[in-house]
Write an enzyme that holds these catalytic residues in place. Structure first.
Site: not given
Length: 342
Positions: A128, A274
């Site tokens: 993130d 991801q």
């Protein structure tokens, strides 16, 4: 000196590269010994270890995941958690502990260091990229690369069928993956948690794109919400108390676009793709540098610190800096890329 190493929280590419660098320099330069703790904070809490030496880290630089295992265990949720960790470190003769993780893992390390005297050094990782105190975190570059490759592929199928394709990426409270992958992948709309979106405006951009004879790609972060409110998305509780399970905004948005524009819309949720696979060269480079500097900090007994990237330099910041408000996308950056919307 005997040093402990753990990887906590959600996995990401580059964790093994950190461990490898820590062990290689620790053994070859300082002559230290290492103990690997299994599954994040559960390892020192329960006394579960794995051998950790140069042989154990050989060949792990390109390997995804973590050879140590991971979990979201919070030892401080137990009344005796801090004491049990201190006892485990004493049992194994560990004089310094390197914790590789995100806000939760490093937040625990900060409290253990500040409040309970546990000798911790932190290494920041999360796809993130939302940790304060560092310009970049391990795993982010790989996640962006995965997302861009997916967007590149979706452009051709969108054009073939004249569809709207909505791509949902991860990011939590921060839109870094959406902004970087959307811009690099040529998306026509990018939606982030920092800026609640107007569905009618999104539909206007979609319609405008079709008028230019192109099929639009919409990239949306899983934490993005419409101006109408998060309740519209039906978010569900996660597996950890107080956690909300994200994902769902992509499907919801595709239905709204199709209903309001009459154009066929489909959603691709990239999810854990991801997080998986081999780390990118940039993540291998950053993880290796973080590992080299983390073992330096332990050797110098500079505990209660986290290694961080500032510009091109690796520096040390207080671990507490990694536990503050998440580092989010600057509104000026979002405004800057808005020229490509529609």
């Amino acid at each position: 000196m005997r040093v402990g190493v753990l990887t906590g929280g959600r996995d990401c590419p580059g964790l093994n590269a950190v461990v490898r660098a820590v062990v290689r320099k620790g053994v070859q330069v300082y002559g230290h010994e290492f103990v690997g703790f299994r599954d994040g904070w559960r390892g020192p809490l329960e006394g579960e270890t794995v051998p950790l030496d140069i042989r154990a880290v050989r060949g792990t630089l390109p390997r995804g995941g973590t050879i140590l295992g991971s979990s979201r265990t919070d030892p401080l949720a137990r009344e005796d958690g801090a004491g049990r960790i201190r006892d485990t470190l004493a049992q194994f003769g560990v004089e310094g502990l390197i914790a590789i993780g995100g806000r939760d893992t490093l937040g625990t390390a900060a409290r253990l260091a500040d409040e309970h005297g546990v000798p911790c050094v932190g290494v920041p990782k999360t796809i993130d990229n939302d940790l304060p105190g560092t310009d970049r975190t391990i795993g982010f570059d790989t996640a962006v690369g995965v997302a861009v490759e997916a967007i590149d592929r979706l452009h051709t199928t969108a054009e073939s069928h004249k569809r709207v394709l909505v791509v949902e990426v991860m990011g939590g409270e921060a839109g870094w993956i959406a902004v970087h992958s959307g811009l690099a992948g040529g998306a026509n709309v990018i939606l982030v948690p920092e800026q609640p979106f107007d569905v009618d405006q999104v539909c206007g951009w979609v319609t405008s794109r079709f008028q230019a004879t192109y099929s639009p790609i919409v990239v949306v972060a899983d934490g993005a919400v419409p101006k109408e409110g998060e309740a519209a998305l039906g978010r569900t509780p996660g597996g950890t108390p107080g956690q909300v399970r994200l994902s769902g905004v992509g499907e919801w948005l595709a239905r709204e676009i199709e209903h309001r524009t009459g154009k066929e819309a489909r959603t691709t949720v990239l999810g854990h793709l991801q997080r998986g696979g081999s780390p990118s060269p940039a993540d291998r480079w950053l993880a290796t540098r973080f590992g080299l500097h983390a073992i330096d900090a332990v050797h110098e007994r500079d505990f209660g610190t986290m290694v961080a990237l500032h510009g091109t330099d690796i520096v040390r910041v207080p671990l507490r800096e990694a536990t503050g408000r998440p580092r989010t996308v600057d509104p000026r950056l979002y405004e800057e890329i808005g020229v490509f919307f529609g």
